[in-house]
Write a protein that holds these residues in place. Structure first.
Motif, short mmCIF file in Angstrom:
data_model
loop_
_atom_site.label_atom_id
_atom_site.label_comp_id
_atom_site.label_asym_id
_atom_site.label_seq_id
_atom_site.Cartn_x
_atom_site.Cartn_y
_atom_site.Cartn_z
N ARG A 66 -11.70 3.29 6.73
CA ARG A 66 -12.46 3.53 5.49
C ARG A 66 -13.74 4.24 5.89
O ARG A 66 -14.56 3.68 6.61
N THR A 87 -4.03 7.39 -3.58
CA THR A 87 -3.63 5.99 -3.40
C THR A 87 -2.81 5.59 -4.61
O THR A 87 -3.33 5.45 -5.71
N THR A 134 -10.72 -6.92 4.17
CA THR A 134 -10.97 -6.23 2.91
C THR A 134 -12.44 -5.84 2.79
O THR A 134 -12.86 -5.27 1.79
N GLN A 151 0.86 -1.18 0.00
CA GLN A 151 0.00 0.00 0.00
C GLN A 151 0.90 1.24 0.00
O GLN A 151 1.87 1.29 0.75
N TYR A 178 0.51 5.57 -0.13
CA TYR A 178 -0.41 6.71 -0.13
C TYR A 178 0.34 8.03 0.02
O TYR A 178 1.35 8.09 0.73
N MET A 227 -6.16 1.85 10.25
CA MET A 227 -6.48 2.26 8.89
C MET A 227 -8.01 2.33 8.80
O MET A 227 -8.69 1.36 9.15
N LYS A 246 -10.42 7.68 3.06
CA LYS A 246 -9.54 6.79 3.80
C LYS A 246 -8.63 7.61 4.71
O LYS A 246 -8.18 8.69 4.34
N LYS A 276 -0.85 2.81 -4.64
CA LYS A 276 -0.85 1.35 -4.75
C LYS A 276 -1.65 0.77 -3.60
O LYS A 276 -1.61 1.27 -2.49
N GLU A 277 -2.37 -0.27 -3.91
CA GLU A 277 -3.17 -0.93 -2.88
C GLU A 277 -3.47 -2.32 -3.40
O GLU A 277 -4.38 -2.51 -4.19
N THR A 278 -2.68 -3.26 -3.00
CA THR A 278 -2.82 -4.61 -3.53
C THR A 278 -2.88 -5.64 -2.40
O THR A 278 -2.39 -5.40 -1.31
N THR A 279 -3.53 -6.75 -2.70
CA THR A 279 -3.55 -7.85 -1.73
C THR A 279 -2.56 -8.94 -2.14
O THR A 279 -2.45 -9.95 -1.47
N GLN A 288 -8.01 -2.01 9.26
CA GLN A 288 -6.75 -2.60 9.71
C GLN A 288 -6.40 -2.00 11.06
O GLN A 288 -6.51 -0.79 11.25
#
Lengths: 150, 150
Positions: B109, B141, A146, A94, A96, B107, B64, B143-146, B94
DNA sequence: CAGATTTGTGCAATAAAATTGCATACCGGC
DNA sequence: GCCGGTATGCAATTTTATTGCACAAATCTG
């Protein structure tokens, strides 16, 4: 986006491997109607994608760190350049840009301290415009989901 | 965990909605072998679960924030108690206890500023043992990957 | 190193699931 | 109350997942 759509989204966010017939029964629809709704949600982009989530420890990346970054020179151009570099790192999951006295925040998934060491040398060395960075290693993960509540 | 398993995991982390036959062809296996491998990875817990990821903005939670928290009284007991409260909040996606001068990182949302406001009143009011907290709102944002690289 | 055991593989049959066409029911606007 | 657009359920069809089985590869054992 009625109540049924919300329920479908909630269920799919928790487990997207369930069968359509199963979901249909739970929301009180026929399989065909249920399927059409799910397809509609996908093509509308509400459902972005369906992915497999791995156990980080079993995938060899049990270590997690949060890094706050302050840039030397600020401004859109410099921020963009820094994030471009950060995004390329596989360990960065992640990235930001944020408001406040910090400029950017990175979330890292690491194999071990060695990887962190080489990561820092690469991303925070001279000429990368990083004035200072502060690392917080994750001791305990109390929650990591998620799921977006609806 | 050979090369084929890694490839399967990489593919499934990116798109778990692909058909088994499709995946099998890409890794060069028969559908039955491929399916057995995937099942093995699931029962071994390497694949934790399969989920749908929503578009946050379209799900009404485009805002966020990252919050660092410093507790008044430290120690395992107090940390645990705070995290228990934090975890209950739907906006918290999170929650970590971390090393360094900060004690915890959350974290969030959020739907809007109002939600943030009531959230803070609830979690950071007197008697919750929070000495100070610092909020960083996410501007961009990058990058935001799982995906966990293998 | 040979034999035994476990583990993995492909094929083909079978079972399960998704998908579609179609007639009907529902909804908001007028 | 009527109309166009949309959602629904059913049943047929297609696609996909799953399983039994015989064989091959890798691993273990003495």
């Amino acid at each position: 986006m009625d109540r049924i759509d919300s329920k479908l989204l909630t269920l799919l966010q928790e487990d997207a491997s369930r069968t359509n017939a199963d979901l249909a029964a739970e929301v009180g629809l026929s399989p065909s109607s249920c399927l059409r709704r799910i397809r509609r949600l996908k093509s509308a982009g509400v459902i972005d994608r369906v992915v497999a989530l791995l156990n980080p420890a079993k995938a060899g990346r049990g270590m997690k760190a949060i890094v706050t970054v302050e840039l030397e020179r600020h401004g859109e151009q410099h921020m963009r350049r820094f994030l471009e570099l950060a995004v390329m790192e596989p360990a960065v999951i992640q990235a930001y840009s944020v408001s406040g006295s910090t400029d950017a925040v990175l979330m890292l998934r690491l194999m071990d301290m060695d990887e962190f060491d080489t990561f820092c040398e690469r991303l925070f060395r001279d000429r990368t415009n990083v004035a200072r960075y502060y690392t917080m290693f994750v001791i305990r993960t109390a929650k990591e989901t998620t799921v977006i509540p609806l």
